[in-house]
Motif scaffolding. Structure first.
Motif, mmCIF file in Angstrom:
data_model
loop_
_atom_site.group_PDB
_atom_site.id
_atom_site.type_symbol
_atom_site.label_atom_id
_atom_site.label_comp_id
_atom_site.label_asym_id
_atom_site.label_seq_id
_atom_site.Cartn_x
_atom_site.Cartn_y
_atom_site.Cartn_z
ATOM 1 N N VAL A 77 0.824 -1.218 0.000
ATOM 2 C CA VAL A 77 0.000 0.000 0.000
ATOM 3 C C VAL A 77 0.853 1.261 0.000
ATOM 4 O O VAL A 77 0.577 2.217 -0.741
ATOM 5 N N GLU A 78 1.912 1.300 0.807
ATOM 6 C CA GLU A 78 2.746 2.502 0.882
ATOM 7 C C GLU A 78 3.375 2.819 -0.471
ATOM 8 O O GLU A 78 3.444 3.977 -0.895
ATOM 9 N N TYR A 79 3.815 1.774 -1.163
ATOM 10 C CA TYR A 79 4.410 1.959 -2.496
ATOM 11 C C TYR A 79 3.378 2.524 -3.478
ATOM 12 O O TYR A 79 3.669 3.401 -4.284
ATOM 13 N N LEU A 80 2.135 2.000 -3.344
ATOM 14 C CA LEU A 80 1.079 2.440 -4.265
ATOM 15 C C LEU A 80 0.645 3.877 -3.998
ATOM 16 O O LEU A 80 0.212 4.575 -4.921
ATOM 17 N N MET A 81 0.718 4.324 -2.754
ATOM 18 C CA MET A 81 0.309 5.696 -2.443
ATOM 19 C C MET A 81 1.134 6.709 -3.237
ATOM 20 O O MET A 81 0.622 7.732 -3.696
ATOM 21 N N ASP A 82 2.413 6.397 -3.418
ATOM 22 C CA ASP A 82 3.263 7.292 -4.205
ATOM 23 C C ASP A 82 2.788 7.330 -5.656
ATOM 24 O O ASP A 82 2.752 8.390 -6.281
ATOM 25 N N ALA A 83 2.409 6.167 -6.188
ATOM 26 C CA ALA A 83 1.901 6.102 -7.558
ATOM 27 C C ALA A 83 0.584 6.866 -7.689
ATOM 28 O O ALA A 83 0.329 7.532 -8.699
ATOM 29 N N ILE A 84 -0.261 6.791 -6.651
ATOM 30 C CA ILE A 84 -1.532 7.523 -6.671
ATOM 31 C C ILE A 84 -1.277 9.023 -6.658
ATOM 32 O O ILE A 84 -1.895 9.785 -7.400
ATOM 33 N N ASN A 85 -0.341 9.460 -5.815
ATOM 34 C CA ASN A 85 -0.041 10.891 -5.725
ATOM 35 C C ASN A 85 0.514 11.440 -7.042
ATOM 36 O O ASN A 85 0.335 12.613 -7.355
ATOM 37 N N GLN A 86 1.180 10.601 -7.819
ATOM 38 C CA GLN A 86 1.714 11.030 -9.106
ATOM 39 C C GLN A 86 0.670 10.937 -10.228
ATOM 40 O O GLN A 86 0.969 11.261 -11.378
ATOM 41 N N GLY A 87 -0.528 10.525 -9.892
ATOM 42 C CA GLY A 87 -1.598 10.467 -10.878
ATOM 43 C C GLY A 87 -1.577 9.244 -11.760
ATOM 44 O O GLY A 87 -2.298 9.166 -12.757
ATOM 45 N N GLN A 88 -0.742 8.267 -11.418
ATOM 46 C CA GLN A 88 -0.657 7.068 -12.259
ATOM 47 C C GLN A 88 -1.754 6.059 -11.929
ATOM 48 O O GLN A 88 -2.146 5.257 -12.771
ATOM 49 N N VAL A 89 -2.269 6.123 -10.708
ATOM 50 C CA VAL A 89 -3.303 5.181 -10.253
ATOM 51 C C VAL A 89 -4.447 5.973 -9.634
ATOM 52 O O VAL A 89 -4.221 6.887 -8.839
ATOM 53 N N HIS A 90 -5.692 5.645 -10.045
ATOM 54 C CA HIS A 90 -6.844 6.337 -9.479
ATOM 55 C C HIS A 90 -7.303 5.699 -8.157
ATOM 56 O O HIS A 90 -7.720 6.386 -7.235
ATOM 57 N N ARG A 91 -7.242 4.373 -8.110
ATOM 58 C CA ARG A 91 -7.727 3.689 -6.900
ATOM 59 C C ARG A 91 -7.036 2.331 -6.788
ATOM 60 O O ARG A 91 -6.739 1.700 -7.789
ATOM 61 N N TYR A 92 -6.795 1.939 -5.519
ATOM 62 C CA TYR A 92 -6.281 0.577 -5.312
ATOM 63 C C TYR A 92 -7.294 -0.201 -4.475
ATOM 64 O O TYR A 92 -7.994 0.350 -3.619
ATOM 65 N N ILE A 93 -7.377 -1.478 -4.783
ATOM 66 C CA ILE A 93 -8.279 -2.395 -4.055
ATOM 67 C C ILE A 93 -7.410 -3.488 -3.436
ATOM 68 O O ILE A 93 -6.627 -4.147 -4.140
ATOM 69 N N THR A 94 -7.535 -3.667 -2.109
ATOM 70 C CA THR A 94 -6.698 -4.678 -1.441
ATOM 71 C C THR A 94 -7.312 -6.070 -1.594
ATOM 72 O O THR A 94 -8.525 -6.239 -1.691
ATOM 73 N N LYS A 95 -6.415 -7.038 -1.642
ATOM 74 C CA LYS A 95 -6.828 -8.444 -1.728
ATOM 75 C C LYS A 95 -7.050 -8.990 -0.309
ATOM 76 O O LYS A 95 -6.380 -8.549 0.631
ATOM 77 N N PRO A 96 -7.919 -9.966 -0.200
ATOM 78 C CA PRO A 96 -8.830 -10.503 -1.221
ATOM 79 C C PRO A 96 -9.985 -9.526 -1.470
ATOM 80 O O PRO A 96 -10.499 -8.925 -0.537
ATOM 81 N N TRP A 97 -10.361 -9.327 -2.701
ATOM 82 C CA TRP A 97 -11.406 -8.371 -3.054
ATOM 83 C C TRP A 97 -12.732 -9.075 -3.240
ATOM 84 O O TRP A 97 -12.789 -10.251 -3.619
ATOM 85 N N GLU A 98 -13.795 -8.365 -2.954
ATOM 86 C CA GLU A 98 -15.142 -8.889 -3.127
ATOM 87 C C GLU A 98 -15.718 -8.376 -4.451
ATOM 88 O O GLU A 98 -15.611 -7.192 -4.766
ATOM 89 N N PRO A 99 -16.334 -9.225 -5.255
ATOM 90 C CA PRO A 99 -16.885 -8.813 -6.553
ATOM 91 C C PRO A 99 -17.843 -7.626 -6.450
ATOM 92 O O PRO A 99 -17.776 -6.693 -7.265
ATOM 93 N N VAL A 100 -18.733 -7.625 -5.460
ATOM 94 C CA VAL A 100 -19.712 -6.537 -5.343
ATOM 95 C C VAL A 100 -18.995 -5.213 -5.063
ATOM 96 O O VAL A 100 -19.305 -4.168 -5.658
ATOM 97 N N ALA A 101 -18.021 -5.241 -4.123
ATOM 98 C CA ALA A 101 -17.284 -4.026 -3.780
ATOM 99 C C ALA A 101 -16.452 -3.535 -4.964
ATOM 100 O O ALA A 101 -16.364 -2.324 -5.229
ATOM 101 N N LEU A 102 -15.853 -4.455 -5.724
ATOM 102 C CA LEU A 102 -15.053 -4.063 -6.885
ATOM 103 C C LEU A 102 -15.933 -3.451 -7.975
ATOM 104 O O LEU A 102 -15.580 -2.441 -8.600
ATOM 105 N N LYS A 103 -17.113 -4.059 -8.197
ATOM 106 C CA LYS A 103 -18.049 -3.516 -9.190
ATOM 107 C C LYS A 103 -18.480 -2.095 -8.806
ATOM 108 O O LYS A 103 -18.554 -1.199 -9.642
ATOM 109 N N GLU A 104 -18.750 -1.899 -7.527
ATOM 110 C CA GLU A 104 -19.189 -0.585 -7.055
ATOM 111 C C GLU A 104 -18.067 0.450 -7.192
ATOM 112 O O GLU A 104 -18.309 1.604 -7.575
ATOM 113 N N ALA A 105 -16.835 0.029 -6.886
ATOM 114 C CA ALA A 105 -15.700 0.944 -7.019
ATOM 115 C C ALA A 105 -15.532 1.395 -8.470
ATOM 116 O O ALA A 105 -15.327 2.575 -8.757
#
Length: 476
Positions: free
Chosen positions: A86-114
């Motif tokens: 997660v910490e590594y991804l936060m840097d990518a999010i701040n640089q605009g490369q990633v809009h959202r991250y979903i942690t594993k294990p992910w739920e289909p309903v929550a992923l669809k809603e995101a």
């Protein structure tokens, strides 16, 4: 309505199938097992969203999304990851490369809603961009329409622009001008101050296929050097102190119309360099912009200088002179086309009496003789000022007498040279020619000719006897 296209990326087939089952009902789903395979799909398909695993052999999820941003910069970028990253991804999010991250294990309903939420934001952003673009285009159209209406109003006003001439010199000039009117060729108009160069430029524009587009006049010698680039080529918001909004320059305002470069001989050398580049490439670079803009502009330039001499003196660039000197014309000074002085005087009289609401019928013949005999160093503009002055000073309902003519004009006419005769002889000769011309125009009808001259029928009969004019064919 067609479904949005999305791309799912995972190197494990089971996870890929689970992702596909999650989204297949609502979206058109493309699958990829590697980053390279994903990039190929992005180049070929209008993908709205990318959902990728982070840990993959070869190219990681973050590296994929970083490169995906170059191919599809507006796409939604979602990454699936474990808690430890997660910490590594936060840097990518701040640089605009990633809009959202979903942690594993992910739920289909929550992923669809995101994904639904991100696509909803994406749609709002796209709609906002569409409306902004529509507003920009509407503002551009309104700006052009405003210029067109302003020009129409100018032409309808009593002080509207109109070419007035009777001389052979101007007839020949207009025959030349009419040849170049329907083309897109650059026109260079040369002539003394006050000869009507801008009026001629407007005529070229108004008679050309660009008549419905803007005519933008610019005085090249009146713009401060520090504002030249912004004035001609525009600027982007924030490009310099005081640039609080995007602003178009003269070239962009004249797009598809005509840009009139008045007094081009006064242009400083740094402006000449920039103008040459635009004439060569037909594109401009607004201040603060990264990409050049194409412009479609017809150029008409004017000067009261002899540009070839300016080139020899090093004050004007030779290459720019060659670019402008495509179709050059010279507007003769008023002193060399005296036949236009009477026509212009009558035109200005009509305009002034309308504007000043003063019923003055005509000029006394002696007044016209004095006006015609003066050289008018200020040309048409000086003549116009003289007529306005006389209208202001004259009594209503009476022809303008010779006493209303400026002293300098009277003195110059009375000392015009012994070979041409004295003032009295000049006036008599001119008056005689006016009477004959009026009779000719009105079929030798004395009453109609007298009305046209602003005198009574008895006066014209007396003048015919005075000058011993053989007018046996005159009627009434």
């Amino acid at each position: 309505m067609s479904k949005h296209e999305i791309l799912i990326v995972d190197d494990e087939p089971a996870n890929l199938q689970k992702l596909k089952r999650t989204f297949l009902t609502d979206y058109t789903v493309h699958e990829a097992k590697t980053g390279d395979e994903a990039l190929l799909i992005l180049k070929e398909r209008p993908v709205v969203a990318i959902v990728t695993d982070q840990r993959m052999p070869g190219m990681s999820g973050v590296n994929l999304l970083r490169q995906a941003r170059e191919v599809r910069p507006d796409s939604i970028r979602i990454i699936l990851t474990g808690f430890t990253e997660v910490e590594y991804l936060m840097d990518a999010i701040n640089q605009g490369q990633v809009h959202r991250y979903i942690t594993k294990p992910w739920e289909p309903v929550a992923l669809k809603e995101a994904l639904r939420q991100e696509i909803e934001r994406w749609q709002l952003r796209k709609e906002n961009e569409r409306l902004s673009e529509e507003l920009r285009l509407a503002n551009e159209q309104l700006e052009k329409e405003n210029f067109r209406l302003r020009q129409e109003i100018e032409s309808l006003e009593p002080a509207g622009k109109q070419l007035v001439y009777e001389s052979q010199e101007m007839r020949e000039l207009m025959r030349l001008i009419d040849r170049v009117v329907p083309t897109n060729s650059t026109v260079l108009i040369q002539g003394e101050t006050g000869t009507g160069k801008e009026l001629l430029a407007r005529y070229v524009h108004d008679q050309s296929p660009r008549a419905d587009q803007p005519f933008i006049p610019v005085n090249c010698g009146a713009i401060p050097s520090e504002l030249i680039e912004s004035a001609f080529f525009g600027h982007k918001k924030g490009s310099f102190t005081g640039a609080i909004e995007n602003r178009k320059g003269h070239f962009e305002l004249a797009h598809q119309g005509t840009l009139y470069l008045d007094e081009i001989g006064e242009a400083p050398l740094d402006l000449q360099v920039k103008l040459l580049r635009v004439l060569q490439d037909a594109e401009i670079m607004p201040v603060g912009a990264q990409v050049a803009k194409k412009v479609d502009v017809r150029i008409i330039a004017s000067t009261n200088r002899v540009l070839s001499r300016e080139v020899e003196a090093g004050r004007f660039r030779q290459d720019l002179f060659f670019r402008l000197n495509v179709f050059a014309v010279f507007v003769p000074p008023l002193r060399t086309r005296r036949d236009d002085i009477v026509a212009l005087s009558r035109y200005f009289l009509d305009r002034c009496r309308r504007r000043l609401n003063k019923p003055i019928p005509s000029f006394d013949p002696q007044t016209l003789a004095l006006l015609r005999g003066f050289d008018w160093p200020g040309n048409v503009r000086e003549l116009e000022n003289e007529v306005e002055r006389m209208v202001i000073l004259s009594e209503p309902d009476q022809p303008i007498p010779a006493s209303m003519v400026s002293e300098r004009v009277r003195l110059a006419s009375s000392t015009g040279g012994s070979d041409a005769g004295g003032l009295k002889e000049k006036v008599a000769e001119f008056e005689r020619s006016l009477i004959l011309e009026a009779l000719r125009r009105h079929g030798h009808n004395r009453s109609h000719a007298a009305d046209a001259l602003g005198i009574s029928r008895q006066t014209i009969i007396a003048k015919l006897k005075q000058y011993q004019l053989d007018d046996e064919t005159a009627e009434g």
